[in-house]
Design an enzyme around this catalytic site. Sequence first.
Site, PDB file in Angstrom:
ATOM      1  N   ASP A   6       0.880  -1.021  -0.033  1.00 44.46           N
ATOM      2  CA  ASP A   6      -0.085  -0.014   0.184  1.00 44.46           C
ATOM      3  C   ASP A   6       0.747   1.303  -0.040  1.00 44.46           C
ATOM      4  O   ASP A   6       0.780   2.344  -0.710  1.00 44.46           O
ATOM      5  CB  ASP A   6      -0.854   0.145   1.296  1.00 44.46           C
ATOM      6  CG  ASP A   6      -1.943  -1.234   1.021  1.00 44.46           C
ATOM      7  OD1 ASP A   6      -2.228  -1.772   0.137  1.00 44.46           O
ATOM      8  OD2 ASP A   6      -2.403  -1.590   2.214  1.00 44.46           O
ATOM      9  N   SER A   7       1.831   1.353   0.931  1.00 46.88           N
ATOM     10  CA  SER A   7       2.601   2.376   0.994  1.00 46.88           C
ATOM     11  C   SER A   7       3.514   2.600  -0.191  1.00 46.88           C
ATOM     12  O   SER A   7       3.922   3.713  -0.563  1.00 46.88           O
ATOM     13  CB  SER A   7       3.402   2.542   2.345  1.00 46.88           C
ATOM     14  OG  SER A   7       4.362   1.527   2.336  1.00 46.88           O
ATOM     15  N   CYS A  11      -1.340   4.391  17.549  1.00 47.41           N
ATOM     16  CA  CYS A  11      -0.157   4.484  16.903  1.00 47.41           C
ATOM     17  C   CYS A  11      -0.087   5.617  15.889  1.00 47.41           C
ATOM     18  O   CYS A  11       0.657   6.184  15.532  1.00 47.41           O
ATOM     19  CB  CYS A  11       0.034   3.039  16.161  1.00 47.41           C
ATOM     20  SG  CYS A  11       1.635   3.053  15.436  1.00 47.41           S
ATOM     21  N   GLY A  47       0.170   4.990   3.611  1.00 45.04           N
ATOM     22  CA  GLY A  47      -0.809   3.929   2.669  1.00 45.04           C
ATOM     23  C   GLY A  47      -2.052   3.597   3.069  1.00 45.04           C
ATOM     24  O   GLY A  47      -2.510   2.420   2.966  1.00 45.04           O
ATOM     25  N   CYS A  93       0.234  -2.928  15.370  1.00 43.40           N
ATOM     26  CA  CYS A  93       0.948  -1.642  14.558  1.00 43.40           C
ATOM     27  C   CYS A  93       2.413  -1.971  14.772  1.00 43.40           C
ATOM     28  O   CYS A  93       2.854  -1.696  15.974  1.00 43.40           O
ATOM     29  CB  CYS A  93       0.336  -0.294  15.127  1.00 43.40           C
ATOM     30  SG  CYS A  93       0.789   0.685  14.268  1.00 43.40           S
TER      31      CYS A  93
END
Length: 395
Positions: free
Chosen positions: A13-14, A100, A124, A200
Amino acid sequence: MKRVIIGLSGGVDSSVAAYLLQQQGYEVIGLFMKNWHDDSVTISNECPWLDDSNDAMLVAEKLGIPFQTVDLSEQYKERIVDYMFNEYEKGRTPNPDVLCNREIKFDVFMKIALDLGADYVATGHYCRKGTLHKNGENVYQLLAGVDVNKDQSYFLCQLSQEQLSKSLFPIGELTKPEVRKIANQIGLVTADKKDSQGLCFIGKVKLPEFLQQQLKPKEGIIVEVPKTHEIYNEDIPNFDTVEEKLQYQSKKIAYKTSYGKTVGKHQGAHYFTKGQRKGLAVGGTTEPLFVIDTDVNENVIYTGQGKIHPGLLKKALFVSNDELHWIREDLAINNGETMNVEARIRYRQPLQKATLYKVETGIYVAFENYQSAITEGQFVAWYNNEELLGSGVIS
């Protein structure tokens, strides 16, 4: 060119978000956040952050963008891990992913990015940002991602106008399959990488082992409370005010061991959470046992058979003023006011019709239908259509 610093996590995603920003003409810099050193509590043998940081570096190389790693493990321990231990100790169940984002990605990380001359920080996340002009000022909206299955707006429910003003979410308009397709087309090493799971940044964690680092095991009993217990069949009193009724609907039942029979033992009530089914190790019941409450002071776990045990169901919850947060501060309601919304009490829960009632000490969220396992310490977030307006910690 505007400069964007993207949190490159080593996931698909990122990676695609960074590529899209490049295509949009931004100067893109990739930053990997290292937030965890202790691999003794992760389930898999591989060291998750090391693999992720390598993947992030390869993506940056492929895209030809500068890349560096920042070590935020000290702040992460202080703001997330210590908070988690503290909440579990109190018998509440925290949501580390929401924290987070609020404390690390869009605070500590964002400050570092802005110090490096960034105009924006990008991630992302599957969500979108909208901008309205109101009374001559910009008002920022947090909107759900287009991909209904992946929408992550809930995890960003604690962001402020200030944080949103500096944020970009490049993949919010795309679905996960579209993101993977782009990654494959441009030959990114992360194209088919599985989605990360678990806490996370820490990866897949054995929660009891993780908690045992600070919360010592302590044997206690598991009590099963029958559905037919009289506590669930009390006559509902008459209420003089709406607030009295909401107080009644959201109140926590004070369980006693005499309400049921002892069916097993556990190693610490603070390792369990409401609605939990796994890990009880009690057999021989007609329907599976679910945790309906934990008492960390007496170290007792109360359970009930079946998903629709009355001990799991409630129609209202309360958020105190100090744990109440509006993204759209301009829409915040005042004492005595109400607002019709749709709300969710956990990630990926379909939105539920609800009404907010503002009282002097906080806000009640009253649902149209019963909700299962409303859990203290988790976040409730409320929406108007696609827009997330505010959130709070369930008290």
